[in-house]
Design a protein around this motif. Structure first.
Motif, PDB file in Angstrom:
ATOM      1  N   PRO A 236       0.836  -1.201   0.000  1.00 30.89           N
ATOM      2  CA  PRO A 236       0.000   0.000   0.000  1.00 30.89           C
ATOM      3  C   PRO A 236       0.869   1.249   0.000  1.00 30.89           C
ATOM      4  N   LEU A 237       0.400   2.283  -0.689  1.00 29.35           N
ATOM      5  CA  LEU A 237       1.124   3.541  -0.797  1.00 29.35           C
ATOM      6  C   LEU A 237       0.269   4.673  -0.253  1.00 29.35           C
ATOM      7  N   THR A 238       0.908   5.619   0.419  1.00 29.93           N
ATOM      8  CA  THR A 238       0.173   6.682   1.101  1.00 29.93           C
ATOM      9  C   THR A 238       0.595   8.056   0.612  1.00 29.93           C
ATOM     10  N   GLU A 239      -0.340   8.979   0.740  1.00 33.57           N
ATOM     11  CA  GLU A 239      -0.076  10.413   0.622  1.00 33.57           C
ATOM     12  C   GLU A 239      -0.640  11.044   1.882  1.00 33.57           C
ATOM     13  N   GLY A 240       0.235  11.463   2.767  1.00 31.77           N
ATOM     14  CA  GLY A 240      -0.217  11.911   4.080  1.00 31.77           C
ATOM     15  C   GLY A 240      -0.763  10.730   4.859  1.00 31.77           C
ATOM     16  N   ASP A 241      -1.988  10.858   5.387  1.00 31.39           N
ATOM     17  CA  ASP A 241      -2.615   9.779   6.145  1.00 31.39           C
ATOM     18  C   ASP A 241      -3.517   8.909   5.281  1.00 31.39           C
ATOM     19  N   ARG A 242      -3.547   9.166   3.983  1.00 30.47           N
ATOM     20  CA  ARG A 242      -4.490   8.487   3.097  1.00 30.47           C
ATOM     21  C   ARG A 242      -3.776   7.458   2.228  1.00 30.47           C
TER      22      ARG A 242
END
Length: 585
Positions: A236-242
């Motif tokens: 899984p990859l995130t941007e910030g907390d998402r």
């Protein structure tokens, strides 16, 4: 080929059984040797749909390898769908067995919407392989994300989860909650089907949590290394907390023709005698594509870990379950994850209790023997699990003795074992780690450890010139070893059990036991010398010469000699500072 085996291969697993039986009746198997061209780019249109049953085939754009297919994957369908000549050549990389279905069988398959969708998506992927260059190893891994992640509540059943994966054509679901979890197709096979759980099992019982994720802007090489280290197939990859998406090992394999993930997938069934050749080829490929030596070392150490876990698993299958908890340990450069081309074995066993000598001697012999067959030679100093086995309590007492009375041999062994890391087994090493931290706070031990960090000096002579031995410089003895020793000393002074040399410098700088400038200079020198040694080892391997730690000084470019000289000076200055700090003269 057995019906049950083919029936498990997507998208054939979505067909009625009678259709599968008819499909197998129409198909025929082929056994082919390495180098056989099954399809020729621009040649005659394919007349068959091929399912790869065993081995590997390469996808070539002209003569450039743009992808590798393994067992369970199809080829030939892009040409069948378009009626045009193949856009890529398909060549056997190893001995292969394929199942060939004629054109009329493929047309029957396309009558099923889910099957047609599968091959349509596959066509897009193959076209993308040819038209789009593979992303750089330094590109953000987030560029491989194709769609937003799919979620499911933990209360949902595994039957519902499997249905949703099939409907959306994906192999994982994120599981809602705090923290997030993940459910993959492998979880359904290994934790549900293999364990005989019913379809009504809640997802929350078989998911993996908490979620391991990386930022979407993580360089591709770091993402690959992280997946290899953990043996995972979904990231899984995130941007910030998402969470913005999930990339799979397949995504990475399609975009990197020569990937550590490919070798990781094959280690479970790879002939041991081929392991060293495969690793050397992989290292050369990664190095040529610009990956740093330290990063390559991290990847290779993870592959070695996977090999050890395979050998441990084999031993347990023969010997029955272990009679007590244990940990299979690696140390030295493997423990620090600083392997490049294969080096000596350095391993040991820690046991929860004594009294099971025959079992663990047999286990150690199996693992050490397997590593020998894989091309990893015995440790010249005898530091292997066939000789080094102790209970956890005995290890604690041994470390206390080493640190309280640091004689020369004790110092040598302490430094080697300080880099230990568990690779297999369930025994927690926390008590031993606490013992090490306790002993590292003692001034007398740090004094002797500092003295040991001065043992190997950079080869600087009068006026800062480099001294050689018959024209050669030993990069391990005079550059890498002293840097490793200094990093170990200053990280322990910071109360850290960090294992990697680069990580140790960062810890020491943050704790203030080492200046930021000193840490950065030594890290830069370490990266340079590590890569320089690797470059010359690969060159020796290519020329059929001896792979060693020595380089011919005159063979270095002016820029390399300048950087080497700067690195030697950084080591000498830090050793001088250490000598003053501990009043060593």
């Amino acid at each position: 080929m057995a019906l049950d085996l083919v029936a498990q291969t997507p998208p054939l697993d979505r067909l009625p059984r009678e259709e599968l039986e008819e499909l197998l009746r129409l198909g025929h198997t082929l056994d082919l040797t390495p180098g056989t061209r099954l399809l020729e780019q621009g040649g005659h249109p394919s007349q068959n749909l091929y399912l790869l049953l065993e081995g590997q085939v390469a996808l070539l754009d002209e003569e450039r390898e743009v992808g590798t297919l393994e067992a369970g994957e199809f080829f030939g369908f892009p040409s069948l769908l378009s009626g045009e000549p193949p856009s890529l050549s398909v060549v056997a990389k190893t001995p292969v067995k394929v199942l060939a279905f004629p054109k009329e069988a493929f047309q029957r398959l396309l009558a099923y919407p889910e099957v047609a969708r599968f091959f349509g998506q596959g066509l897009v992927e193959r076209v993308r392989l040819r038209l789009a260059p593979a992303p750089s190893l330094f590109s953000p891994v987030g560029q491989l994300v194709r769609r937003p992640p799919a979620f499911i509540p933990p209360s949902a059943t595994v039957e519902e989860a499997a249905r949703k994966m099939r409907q959306e054509g994906i192999s994982s679901l994120l599981v809602e909650g705090d923290p997030l979890g993940i459910l993959t197709d492998r979880d359904l096979r290994n934790r549900v089907l293999a364990e005989g759980r019913p379809p009504s099992t809640p997802v929350g019982e078989v998911m993996t949590a908490p979620l391991f994720a990386l930022p979407a802007d993580t360089p591709l090489y770091e993402a690959v290394a992280a997946m290899v280290e953990r043996g995972i197939h979904h990231l899984p990859l995130t941007e910030g907390d998402r969470v913005v998406g999930v990339v799979t090992h397949t995504d990475l394999l399609l975009n990197q023709a020569q990937s550590p993930l490919l070798l990781l997938r094959r280690i479970e069934r790879l002939e041991l005698e081929r392991y060293s050749l495969e690793v050397a080829s992989l290292v050369e490929g990664l190095f040529q594509r610009g990956l740093g030596g330290v990063e390559i070392g991290r990847v290779v150490a993870s592959l070695n870990d996977a090999l050890i876990r395979r050998l441990v698993k084999e031993a347990e299958a023969v010997l029955d379950p272990p009679p007590t908890a244990y940990a299979f340990l690696v140390f030295g450069s493997e423990g620090r994850r600083e392997q490049a081309l294969l080096t000596d074995q350095d391993n040991a066993l820690a046991l929860a209790e004594a009294g099971h000598e025959a079992y663990f001697q047999a286990l150690a012999e199996h693992v050490v023997g397997g590593l020998l067959r894989a091309g990893i030679p015995e440790c010249k100093g005898g530091y292997m699990a066939t000789r080094w086995r102790k209970t956890l309590w005995e290890w604690q007492e041994t470390f206390r003795r080493w640190m309280e009375a640091p004689e020369p041999q004790a110092l040598l062994e302490t430094q080697i074992f300080f880099d230990l890391r568990p690779v297999a087994g369930s025994l927690s090493l926390r008590p031993l780690e606490e013992t090490i931290l306790e002993g590292s706070r003692k001034g007398v031990f740090l004094y002797h450890l500092a003295r040991a960090s001065l043992e190997f000096r950079p080869p600087l002579g009068l006026f800062g010139r480099v001294r050689t031995e018959e024209g050669f410089v030993d990069l391990k003895r005079h550059a890498i070893a002293p840097i490793v020793a200094l990093a170990r000393l200053y990280a322990l002074m910071a109360g850290s059990l960090a294992k990697g040399t680069v990580e140790r410098f960062k810890v020491a700088a943050e704790a203030g036991t080492l200046s930021l400038e000193g840490a950065e200079r030594l890290e830069e020198a370490f990266r340079f010398f590590f890569a320089l040694r690797l470059k010359h080892q690969l060159k020796a391997l290519e020329q059929g010469g001896e792979v060693s730690n020595r380089v011919l000084w005159s063979s270095l470019s002016p820029g390399e000699r300048r950087k080497a000289l700067e690195g030697f000076r950084a080591i000498a200055e830090m050793q001088e500072s250490t000598a003053n700090r501990f009043q060593l003269r």
